[in-house]
Design an enzyme around this catalytic site. Structure first.
Site, short mmCIF file in Angstrom:
data_model
loop_
_atom_site.label_atom_id
_atom_site.label_comp_id
_atom_site.label_asym_id
_atom_site.label_seq_id
_atom_site.Cartn_x
_atom_site.Cartn_y
_atom_site.Cartn_z
N SER A 42 -0.85 0.41 3.92
CA SER A 42 0.45 0.11 3.32
C SER A 42 1.24 1.36 2.94
O SER A 42 2.44 1.28 2.70
CB SER A 42 0.28 -0.78 2.09
OG SER A 42 -0.36 -0.07 1.04
N LYS A 49 1.03 2.52 -4.72
CA LYS A 49 2.35 2.36 -4.11
C LYS A 49 3.27 3.46 -4.62
O LYS A 49 2.92 4.23 -5.50
CB LYS A 49 2.97 1.00 -4.47
CG LYS A 49 2.11 -0.22 -4.15
CD LYS A 49 2.00 -0.49 -2.65
CE LYS A 49 1.12 -1.72 -2.40
NZ LYS A 49 0.90 -1.95 -0.95
#
Length: 271
Positions: free
Chosen positions: A43, A111
């Site tokens: 990701s 993230k």
């Protein structure tokens, strides 16, 4: 008891004491200073690759109940989980790569911080719109990797618009350089047109943050609510630390497969 037996007993006691001290020291370091973190998914490509190993700087934002080591639903600081605030807390900066505790599942996620408290964030055509202004994106060629199983989970990379790629073939994605207000620049990838390209607007509540993965079409992040198997807004207390530097990297299913080590990523700074 003979002198030899006493010496053996004393040696065993010293060994046990040494092991206990070592475990206590390791626990203090892991709780207060650095936490090891393996990258399990794609990701955050190409900033972070599957198999990258890094230490998370835990004193970057101070400490909360989430700063203690945890395993699935077990947290060493579980008795303090209802306590708000942070000790020696400081605010993260927009663009930081952050490890945080998922608000619903308790799993550790990594993230990039896009939205601060009070910001309005949306995506249109794959572009981030921050407080009504498009975040600049400049074409930066492509990111290419080999289409093979990656990491212990054996996941395969997604390729540009799911083009036909055989094992060992080149798997490419469009690459852009995104620059946030304040000047922080980093790479983001585009694979295809997806529903996540058009989400929001979201207004970030006070005391919360909005996160996105750099591999935008392959990231479960704040664009999706926990009810939709996403992340949603992340409370300040859930921040664990900042990712500063990759220590080691292996593309294979095991760290022992030395032929899969990525030597060019050892001690690489996280941008």
């Amino acid at each position: 008891m003979s002198k030899r037996a006493k010496a053996a007993g004393g040696g065993l006691l010293e060994l046990i004491k040494t092991l206990v001290y070592a475990l206590v020291l390791a626990g203090i370091i892991r709780t207060l200073l650095f936490q090891p973190f393996w990258i399990p998914s794609g990701s955050m490509k190409d900033t972070l690759l599957i198999g990258d190993f890094l230490f998370v700087n835990k004193f970057a934002y101070g400490y909360s109940a989430m700063s203690c080591p945890s395993y699935k639903s077990f947290n060493l600081c579980g008795a303090f989980e209802d306590k708000e605030g942070r000790l020696l807390g400081s605010m993260p900066e927009r663009g930081d790569v952050v490890v945080f505790r998922h608000p619903a599942t308790g799993e550790d996620y990594i993230k990039r911080l896009i939205g601060l408290p009070g910001d309005t964030v949306e995506t249109r055509g794959g572009r981030v719109i921050l407080n009504g202004e498009p975040v600049p994106q400049d074409p930066a060629g492509s990111f290419t990797e080999t289409y093979l199983a990656q990491g212990p989970m054996g996941s395969f990379p997604r390729c540009l618009r799911d083009g036909p790629v055989g094992l060992g073939g080149e798997c490419s994605k469009e690459k852009f350089t995104e620059t946030l207000p304040g000047g922080k620049s980093y790479s983001v990838l585009n694979i295809d047109d997806t529903p996540a390209d058009d989400k929001g607007p979201f207004t970030v509540p006070e005391g919360h943050f909005f996160f996105m993965g750099d591999n935008r079409d392959n990231s479960v992040d704040s664009r999706f609510s926990p009810a939709a198997n996403g992340v949603g807004f992340v409370p300040y207390r859930n921040l664990i630390g900042r990712a500063d530097r990759i220590i080691f990297s292996s593309a294979g299913a095991s760290i022992l497969y030395f032929w899969t080590w990525r030597g060019d990523r050892f001690f690489k700074a996280v941008n």
